[in-house]
Design an enzyme around this catalytic site. Structure first.
Site, PDB file in Angstrom:
ATOM      1  N   CYS A   1       0.829  -1.201   0.000  1.00 28.54           N
ATOM      2  CA  CYS A   1       0.000   0.000   0.000  1.00 28.54           C
ATOM      3  C   CYS A   1       0.867   1.257   0.000  1.00 28.54           C
ATOM      4  CB  CYS A   1      -0.926  -0.014   1.212  1.00 28.54           C
ATOM      5  SG  CYS A   1      -2.067   1.380   1.279  1.00 28.54           S
TER       6      CYS A   1
ATOM      7  N   CYS B   1      -5.444  -2.928   8.294  1.00 30.31           N
ATOM      8  CA  CYS B   1      -6.640  -2.078   8.374  1.00 30.31           C
ATOM      9  C   CYS B   1      -7.897  -2.754   7.839  1.00 30.31           C
ATOM     10  CB  CYS B   1      -6.396  -0.756   7.650  1.00 30.31           C
ATOM     11  SG  CYS B   1      -6.219  -0.884   5.844  1.00 30.31           S
TER      12      CYS B   1
END
Length: 376
Positions: free
Chosen positions: A105, A202
């Site tokens: 990410c 997350c």
């Protein structure tokens, strides 16, 4: 006089908030930005009041911005995040590898998204709350360890491009975590000091990645059920629940007892097999790393370079010799390294500097002393 305009990535936590504070005090013009990467509840988790992407965290970031007098915006990148990071996460597990979505990410989503928005907002720089440093030397932007070695996050930044690094500010790299907490208290942000930090991925509800895979991949259990647990010599010793639910180095949760401690030493996705072995059998003498991003040195072709190489985030690192062969880095360890998981990031260090890194393709057993003399 303002030093320049900076787009600061703000999660609502203490690190990114103090990043904005420090740059504000240094004379930069700040724009705060909070990314919404994932809807935690829609992915199967319980209502989440704190942590990445929650409404509370967005409000916390906005409150800091209001307090310091700079604008705050929200950037919704859920579609891009899902198409790239989530898709990679599931496909890697289905291939028998162990993904590292946070590094992926950083490299392919957050930095790119920040820089695109920075351009639209006429921001020369972007900034994050990572505990690491960047310097410019010999025409290269070099990432190095942060002052606080317990919080150092240089490992997570190996994949950031030279162009992106040239526009990145990391003000926390010269501080320790206790120093950041003290700054927050002194500047009137005591609520940030007591706010809990999130260490989970997350988009994984309650740290249950098995449940996440089952929900994301249709008929997953039917596809992978009935696989075999085997020993290193191929002896079948039991049946597993599905190879994507295991990772190299795993000991707990195997659901099998052999009378002595065993670990996952290899995952053979093509055979639906999970290989088990002792701790000694878990060790590997080297590995192949691909999809390289070289930092300090742009190219190591034809060179032999000593390094300390990390094979996971919390790995202290091991002495290793690097040999680059095209787009593959051959890594030879001085001593056997345990639990080298294909799919994880490998990062090469020279002192505190990040030489570069890549993704672990495969590991091998071939004692390095047959090729090199390591000084221990």
């Amino acid at each position: 006089m303002k030093k320049g305009r900076v787009l600061v990535a703000m999660s609502g936590g203490i690190d990114s908030s103090i990043t904005a504070l420090l740059l504000h005090e240094q004379g930069y013009e700040i724009v705060g930005l909070t990314m919404k990467t994932w809807d935690y509840v829609s992915s199967g988790g319980r209502k989440k009041e704190t942590g990445c992407c929650s409404l509370d965290s967005i409000n916390d970031a906005r409150n800091v911005a209001v307090s310091l007098g700079f604008p705050h915006i929200i950037l919704d990148i859920r579609e891009e995040f899902g198409d790239y990071v989530i898709s990679n996460f599931t496909s890697e597990y289905l291939a028998g590898r162990t993904p590292n979505p946070c590094v992926l990410c950083n490299t392919h989503i957050k930095w790119d998204a920040l820089l695109r928005r920075a351009d639209k907002l006429n921001c020369e720089y972007i900034a994050t709350g990572h505990y690491a440093n960047i310097r410019h030397e010999n025409g290269r932007y070099i990432v190095s360890r942060g002052k606080d070695l317990n919080k150092d996050q240089s490992y997570a930044l190996w994949g950031v491009s030279q162009e992106s690094l040239s526009r990145t500010l990391l003000p926390l790299g010269v501080f320790t975590k206790p120093e950041i907490r003290e700054i927050a208290s002194q500047r009137g942000f005591k609520e940030l000091v007591t706010k809990s930090e999130s260490y989970e991925i997350c988009f994984i509800p309650d740290n249950d990645y098995r449940g996440f895979l089952k929900r994301r991949v249709d008929n997953l259990e039917e596809q992978v059920k009935g696989g075999e647990f085997v020993l290193e010599d191929g002896t079948v010793v039991g049946h597993h629940e599905g190879y994507p639910f295991y990772t190299v180095g795993q000991r707990k949760g195997l659901g099998i007892t052999l009378g002595y401690p065993v670990y996952v030493t290899e995952i053979q996705a093509d055979k639906n097999r999970v290989v088990l072995g002792t701790f000694d059998e878990l060790a590997r003498d080297g590995m192949y790393v691909h999809k390289l991003n070289m930092g300090k040195y742009p190219d190591l072709q034809g060179r032999r370079l000593d390094s300390v190489t990390k094979v996971r985030y919390n790995d202290p690192g091991s002495p290793a010799v690097l040999e680059q062969d095209g787009d593959i880095m051959k890594v030879f360890f001085g001593k056997g390294v345990h639990a080298i998981a294909p799919g994880q990031a490998a990062v090469f260090y020279e002192g505190d500097d990040v030489i570069g890194g890549g993704w672990i393709k495969a590991s091998f057993k071939q004692p390095a002393f047959k090729k090199y003399n390591f000084s221990q």
